[in-house]
Design an enzyme around this catalytic site. Structure first.
Site, mmCIF file in Angstrom:
data_model
loop_
_atom_site.group_PDB
_atom_site.id
_atom_site.type_symbol
_atom_site.label_atom_id
_atom_site.label_comp_id
_atom_site.label_asym_id
_atom_site.label_seq_id
_atom_site.Cartn_x
_atom_site.Cartn_y
_atom_site.Cartn_z
ATOM 1 N N SER A 128 120.636 -30.683 40.629
ATOM 2 C CA SER A 128 121.832 -31.495 40.861
ATOM 3 C C SER A 128 122.727 -31.545 39.631
ATOM 4 O O SER A 128 122.261 -31.398 38.493
ATOM 5 C CB SER A 128 121.435 -32.923 41.256
ATOM 6 O OG SER A 128 120.771 -32.939 42.498
ATOM 7 N N PRO A 130 126.630 -33.650 38.164
ATOM 8 C CA PRO A 130 127.454 -34.832 38.424
ATOM 9 C C PRO A 130 128.361 -34.694 39.646
ATOM 10 O O PRO A 130 128.592 -35.666 40.368
ATOM 11 C CB PRO A 130 128.265 -34.972 37.132
ATOM 12 C CG PRO A 130 127.383 -34.408 36.076
ATOM 13 C CD PRO A 130 126.690 -33.251 36.736
ATOM 14 N N GLY A 133 125.712 -32.476 44.295
ATOM 15 C CA GLY A 133 124.414 -33.003 44.693
ATOM 16 C C GLY A 133 123.870 -32.180 45.846
ATOM 17 O O GLY A 133 123.265 -31.125 45.657
ATOM 18 N N TRP A 160 120.542 -36.406 37.273
ATOM 19 C CA TRP A 160 119.439 -36.930 38.076
ATOM 20 C C TRP A 160 118.157 -36.119 37.894
ATOM 21 O O TRP A 160 117.445 -35.845 38.848
ATOM 22 C CB TRP A 160 119.821 -36.985 39.560
ATOM 23 C CG TRP A 160 121.103 -37.711 39.816
ATOM 24 C CD1 TRP A 160 122.290 -37.179 40.227
ATOM 25 C CD2 TRP A 160 121.334 -39.117 39.626
ATOM 26 N NE1 TRP A 160 123.243 -38.162 40.315
ATOM 27 C CE2 TRP A 160 122.687 -39.360 39.962
ATOM 28 C CE3 TRP A 160 120.538 -40.191 39.228
ATOM 29 C CZ2 TRP A 160 123.254 -40.633 39.892
ATOM 30 C CZ3 TRP A 160 121.105 -41.453 39.155
ATOM 31 C CH2 TRP A 160 122.443 -41.662 39.497
ATOM 32 N N ARG A 246 110.513 -31.831 49.903
ATOM 33 C CA ARG A 246 110.743 -32.941 50.833
ATOM 34 C C ARG A 246 109.433 -33.482 51.387
ATOM 35 O O ARG A 246 109.299 -34.690 51.631
ATOM 36 C CB ARG A 246 111.661 -32.471 51.964
ATOM 37 C CG ARG A 246 113.106 -32.344 51.525
ATOM 38 C CD ARG A 246 113.966 -31.598 52.512
ATOM 39 N NE ARG A 246 115.340 -31.540 52.009
ATOM 40 C CZ ARG A 246 116.280 -30.695 52.425
ATOM 41 N NH1 ARG A 246 115.982 -29.812 53.388
ATOM 42 N NH2 ARG A 246 117.491 -30.722 51.917
ATOM 43 N N GLU A 366 116.030 -35.750 47.060
ATOM 44 C CA GLU A 366 115.563 -34.576 47.808
ATOM 45 C C GLU A 366 116.385 -34.373 49.087
ATOM 46 O O GLU A 366 115.890 -33.885 50.097
ATOM 47 C CB GLU A 366 114.078 -34.689 48.161
ATOM 48 C CG GLU A 366 113.152 -34.733 46.962
ATOM 49 C CD GLU A 366 112.998 -33.403 46.252
ATOM 50 O OE1 GLU A 366 113.624 -32.419 46.678
ATOM 51 O OE2 GLU A 366 112.251 -33.362 45.259
#
Length: 383
Positions: A128, A130, A133, A160, A246, A366
């Site tokens: 990711s 800024p 995402g 992140w 995930r 995720e």
């Protein structure tokens, strides 16, 4: 009470018992103080690594534990019942080794995987940004190849990132061509790389022992031997890895929900009002029944996806379903746990307020659960 499990082998059942023992002895005594201190428990990860719990889903010939994904995920769930930040960290670390284990050359696997899977190293996953995402193809971090082709220079910012500033290596995705998603490549960046620095850790609602921050590349030079796969294969690797990642979050969310249910049930049996335990009131008993149904359903959902993966079948849709179902269940069950405890649940004297804060982000990272719905609907409409 511990989850009822039907493990595929005796070895797998022993792994669950080992995990529970480590959680009881090494994690439970530390979790409250370290979460309050916002401290990443590096020694805990070493303990898990030395026990072989950081490398379970990878083949033994690569230095892993050679366990099916359904076993690995249940270990993650058990860890999450005691310390969610650590369970998330285990899932992240497993994700960081995926490109090398799956797409790396024999030479890269021999050079890199020994450390990655030994338990002595901890990885970070730099995907990711800024302004990028869920839209991975829009990332702007760039890797420029040197004239002689021996190295790349990285410039850009990743956001992140779990373990930022604490990891030993950073699995990093960067742009090597201006062709959208087809222009991304994958690199393993050592922690001591000159030109790589770290932002101030994010001040988050929960998961305080999962240190998250920006990773800044300003002319960071990486040897070409640390590019995994060919140029342009990065997005494919990232998306493939995310299906597995995930499931890691789904399992962790299920463990968090189990922990909240256990606290709520124990409180309902002990807390008395009007001369009897509050759990004997049907209105509250039905809340607990719904909580149990949600946890049990979540566990079945992620295990179904894991078994498809173990069988070599496609599981992208099922991974998205599991991530959505398990994390929505975690949010509902932790919310209900606070309600069962009443005013006590709103205090830090009981862990359910922490569980409640930790559950929210599982619906976000995720891939948000809105993204999961997009993934699921596309599969349904393509059938």
């Amino acid at each position: 009470m511990p989850a009822t499990r039907l493990m595929p082998t005796e070895d797998a059942a022993d792994l669950i018992e080992l995990t529970r023992e480590i959680c009881r002895k090494d994690l439970a005594p530390k979790v409250d103080d370290m979460e309050r201190a916002h401290e990443l428990p590096r020694d805990v990860f070493r303990t898990l690594g030395r026990a072989g719990l950081l490398s379970l889903p990878y083949p033994e010939e690569l230095g892993g534990g050679g366990q099916p994904y359904e076993v690995y995920l249940q270990v993650v769930e058990e860890i999450a019942t005691v310390w969610m930040s650590v369970a998330v960290g285990v899932s992240v670390h497993s994700l960081t080794a995926f490109p090398v284990a799956t797409f790396g050359t024999t030479e890269q696997q021999e050079a890199l995987l020994t450390g990655m899977l030994s338990g002595e190293q901890l990885g970070a996953y730099c995907l990711s940004e800024p302004l990028a995402g869920s839209d991975i193809a829009s990332m702007t971090t760039r890797a420029t190849r040197s004239d002689d082709g021996s190295s790349y220079t990285l410039k850009g910012t990743k956001a992140w990132t779990s373990h930022a500033g604490h990891a030993d290596f950073y699995t990093t995705f960067a742009r090597t061509a201006d062709t959208g998603g087809k222009g991304l490549s994958t690199f393993i960046v050592p922690a001591d790389t000159e030109g790589m620095t770290f932002g101030v850790p994010e001040r988050k609602m929960g998961l305080h022992s999962d240190t998250v921050g920006e990773v800044l590349f300003d002319g960071a030079r990486v040897d070409a031997s640390r590019r995994i796969g060919e140029e342009g294969q990065g997005m494919m690797m990232a998306l493939t890895a995310l299906d597995s990642g995930r499931l890691g979050i789904a399992a962790a969310a299920t463990g968090l929900a189990q922990a909240a249910l256990d606290v709520a049930a124990g409180y309902a049996k002990e807390r008395e009002q009007f001369g009897r335990p509050i759990g004997t009131n049907q209105g509250l008993a039905f809340i607990l029944a719904d909580m149990e149904a949600a946890v049990t359903s979540a566990r079945a959902t992620y295990l179904h996806a894991a078994r498809l993966k173990d069988a070599g079948r496609t599981f992208s849709k099922e991974a998205a379903v599991a991530k959505m179902i398990c994390t929505d269940a975690a949010m509902k069950v932790t919310t209900d746990a606070v309600q069962v405890l009443g005013g006590a649940g709103y205090t830090q004297d009981f862990p359910v307020e922490r569980y409640f804060r930790e559950a929210k982000v599982t619906q976000i990272f995720e891939g948000t659960n809105q993204i999961q719905r997009i993934v699921i609907s596309r599969h349904v409409l393509a059938d």
